[in-house]
Scaffold this active site. Structure first.
Site, PDB file in Angstrom:
ATOM      1  N   LYS A  51     -14.415   5.669  22.556  1.00  0.00           N
ATOM      2  CA  LYS A  51     -13.554   4.965  23.515  1.00  0.00           C
ATOM      3  C   LYS A  51     -13.141   3.592  22.990  1.00  0.00           C
ATOM      4  CE  LYS A  51     -14.520   7.532  27.684  1.00  0.00           C
ATOM      5  NZ  LYS A  51     -15.119   7.614  29.016  1.00  0.00           N
TER       6      LYS A  51
ATOM      7  N   ARG B 145     -21.939  12.728  26.729  1.00  0.00           N
ATOM      8  CA  ARG B 145     -20.684  13.484  26.638  1.00  0.00           C
ATOM      9  C   ARG B 145     -19.960  13.001  25.385  1.00  0.00           C
ATOM     10  NH1 ARG B 145     -15.356  12.858  27.872  1.00  0.00           N
ATOM     11  NH2 ARG B 145     -14.245  14.675  28.637  1.00  0.00           N
TER      12      ARG B 145
HETATM   13  C1  PT1 Z   1     -16.376  10.255  31.144  1.00  0.00           C
HETATM   14  C2  PT1 Z   1     -15.120  10.899  30.861  1.00  0.00           C
HETATM   15  C3  PT1 Z   1     -14.880  12.151  31.520  1.00  0.00           C
HETATM   16  N1  PT1 Z   1     -14.182  10.368  30.048  1.00  0.00           N
HETATM   17  C4  PT1 Z   1     -16.983  12.041  32.562  1.00  0.00           C
HETATM   18  N2  PT1 Z   1     -15.825  12.698  32.347  1.00  0.00           N
HETATM   19  C5  PT1 Z   1     -13.016  11.007  29.855  1.00  0.00           C
HETATM   20  N3  PT1 Z   1     -17.913  12.577  33.395  1.00  0.00           N
HETATM   21  C6  PT1 Z   1     -12.778  12.241  30.500  1.00  0.00           C
HETATM   22  C7  PT1 Z   1     -10.630   4.484  26.311  1.00  0.00           C
HETATM   23  O1  PT1 Z   1     -10.846   3.374  26.809  1.00  0.00           O
HETATM   24  O2  PT1 Z   1     -16.683   9.104  30.611  1.00  0.00           O
HETATM   25  N4  PT1 Z   1     -17.261  10.848  31.974  1.00  0.00           N
HETATM   26  N5  PT1 Z   1     -13.702  12.793  31.302  1.00  0.00           N
HETATM   27  C8  PT1 Z   1     -11.965  10.385  28.958  1.00  0.00           C
HETATM   28  N6  PT1 Z   1     -11.494   9.138  29.488  1.00  0.00           N
HETATM   29  C9  PT1 Z   1     -11.225   8.006  28.728  1.00  0.00           C
HETATM   30  C10 PT1 Z   1     -11.326   6.740  29.294  1.00  0.00           C
HETATM   31  C11 PT1 Z   1     -10.917   8.126  27.379  1.00  0.00           C
HETATM   32  C12 PT1 Z   1     -11.127   5.603  28.517  1.00  0.00           C
HETATM   33  C13 PT1 Z   1     -10.701   6.997  26.589  1.00  0.00           C
HETATM   34  C14 PT1 Z   1     -10.821   5.723  27.148  1.00  0.00           C
HETATM   35  O3  PT1 Z   1     -10.352   4.642  25.107  1.00  0.00           O
END
Ligand code: PT1
Length: 276
Positions: free
Chosen positions: A222, A256
């Site tokens: 992230k 995850r």
């Molecule tokens: C997570 C999650 C998810 N993240 C759960 N499910 C994502 N339970 C999708 C960035 O800042 O943490 N927990 N499902 C993906 N979401 C992101 C959010 C991807 C922020 C990238 C960023 O780069």
């Protein structure tokens, strides 16, 4: 804390941490977008993650990264259902579905999925919690502030720790009242949070242990990692590995991740340390 999650009558033990491998079937996901749109490719990727030691495969057909575009329910179903069908026929890995739509949850469970991962913790679709309760599957409830399209515009908290904690506490009560037995919580890194908010949550992760449910952490590749280090998402594996190790030592039960092999190595070394 409850140390097992019930999956189709079998108990999945989280007293030693486990790894959930991310399988995105979206053309626009942030680190692996477009690679696994074809079911064959996605099944291959899943089998590789299983070989590397993943305990759960998390399938997502709707990208929820900051600013991702909205897709229809039918499109989400078209992406997810064929893959869940194939994967549940060809493997016996527990399949989790990353969705906030109760119909996607319902249809996926009917063809073999056994965990629902909802970034809105049931708040975007009033039928979600009843659907999960009816199917008696575990529910991953994540905290976020705002909708993914706008959530990074101006994240704002009086006290991020307190607010995320109370939110998750509330959700656990709602789920229990509705009849969901296995609730897993997730602070939701990068979901309506500045880098400061994310690191504050991470530094105080162990405080979430008093919720007495398994804790899932999603920090893999992230922006909180690559922005802090001034690198690209492609170079964020080492940073992810460090945050995974840190999270394990502060109470994470489920990681995850995109890179299953490296995360499983973290867990194995962590378990080794904890033996003595
Ligand atoms: C997570 C999650 C998810 N993240 C759960 N499910 C994502 N339970 C999708 C960035 O800042 O943490 N927990 N499902 C993906 N979401 C992101 C959010 C991807 C922020 C990238 C960023 O780069």
């Amino acid at each position: 804390m409850k140390r097992t999650i019930n999956i189709n009558g079998k108990k999945l033990d989280v007293s030693s941490p486990i790894v959930m491998g991310i399988l995105n079937v979206t053309p626009d996901s942030f680190s692996d977008g477009g690679k696994y749109i074809h079911t064959d490719d996605a099944v291959h990727k899943a089998i590789k993650m299983i070989d590397e030691g993943a305990s759960i495969i998390d399938i997502g057909g709707y990208s929820s990264r900051p600013g991702a575009k909205n897709i229809s329910e039918d499109e989400e179903l078209d992406r997810v259902i064929p893959l869940v069908e194939r994967l549940s026929q060809e493997t016996d890995i527990p399949i989790s579905i990353d969705t906030f739509r109760s119909r996607v949850a319902d249809e996926s469970i009917k063809v073999g999925a056994s965990i629902i991962n909802d970034i809105s913790a049931g708040s975007d679709d009033v039928n979600m919690i009843p659907t999960v309760a009816r199917h008696k599957v575990p529910f991953i409830a994540m905290h976020k502030q705002g909708k993914p399209s706008i959530m990074q515009d101006n994240p704002n908290y009086f006290d991020v720790l307190q607010e995320v904690y109370s939110y998750l506490e509330d959700v656990i009560h709602k789920c229990r009242s509705a009849g969901i037995e296995d609730v897993i919580v997730d602070p939701g890194f990068g979901f309506g949070k500045t880098t400061t908010h994310n690191y504050k949550l991470l530094n105080h992760l162990n405080e979430f242990k008093s919720l007495n449910v398994p804790l899932l952490i999603g920090v893999s590749r992230k922006s909180m990692i690559y922005k802090t280090l001034g690198i690209t998402v492609q170079d964020a594996l080492n940073g992810s590995t460090f945050l995974h190790a840190f999270s394990l030592n502060n109470g994470a039960n489920i990681l995850r991740v995109h890179d299953v092999k490296e995360a499983v190595e973290c867990v194995r070394l962590f378990d080794q340390i904890k033996k003595y």
